[in-house]
Write a protein that holds these residues in place. Sequence first.
Motif, PDB file in Angstrom:
ATOM      1  N   ASN A  20     120.104 -13.085 124.026  1.00 45.75           N
ATOM      2  CA  ASN A  20     119.649 -14.453 123.824  1.00 45.75           C
ATOM      3  C   ASN A  20     118.990 -14.593 122.463  1.00 45.75           C
ATOM      4  O   ASN A  20     118.238 -13.716 122.037  1.00 45.75           O
ATOM      5  N   TRP A  22     117.256 -17.897 119.811  1.00 41.83           N
ATOM      6  CA  TRP A  22     116.804 -19.276 119.729  1.00 41.83           C
ATOM      7  C   TRP A  22     117.045 -19.762 118.312  1.00 41.83           C
ATOM      8  O   TRP A  22     116.664 -19.112 117.343  1.00 41.83           O
ATOM      9  N   TYR A  35     114.917 -13.935 117.645  1.00 43.03           N
ATOM     10  CA  TYR A  35     115.374 -13.095 118.759  1.00 43.03           C
ATOM     11  C   TYR A  35     114.334 -12.021 119.048  1.00 43.03           C
ATOM     12  O   TYR A  35     113.384 -11.845 118.293  1.00 43.03           O
ATOM     13  N   SER A  39     111.152 -16.240 125.395  1.00 42.43           N
ATOM     14  CA  SER A  39     111.518 -17.649 125.311  1.00 42.43           C
ATOM     15  C   SER A  39     110.707 -18.334 124.215  1.00 42.43           C
ATOM     16  O   SER A  39     109.697 -17.812 123.768  1.00 42.43           O
ATOM     17  N   CYS A  42     111.475 -25.598 123.121  1.00 44.02           N
ATOM     18  CA  CYS A  42     112.564 -26.290 122.457  1.00 44.02           C
ATOM     19  C   CYS A  42     112.019 -27.244 121.399  1.00 44.02           C
ATOM     20  O   CYS A  42     110.979 -27.847 121.579  1.00 44.02           O
TER      21      CYS A  42
END
Length: 70
Positions: A20, A22, A35, A39, A42
Amino acid sequence: MRKGPGSDHAKIDELKNGDNVWLFETRGKWIGVVYGVESLSCSPIDADRPVHKGGKKGWVHQNWVEVLAG
């Protein structure tokens, strides 16, 4: 993973399929990513953001990214 947006920038890391990332910026066909973190909140893709504990920043060509949300 590159240090900047382009193949002329040094390779700094390697991601594996399913990792994952971002997104924080786009320049042409290159995507700036964060990375190595669980998390991030947003926000618009054009807004740079600080890297949280243990995280890293780099650039990856859009061919290697599948956008799942946004």
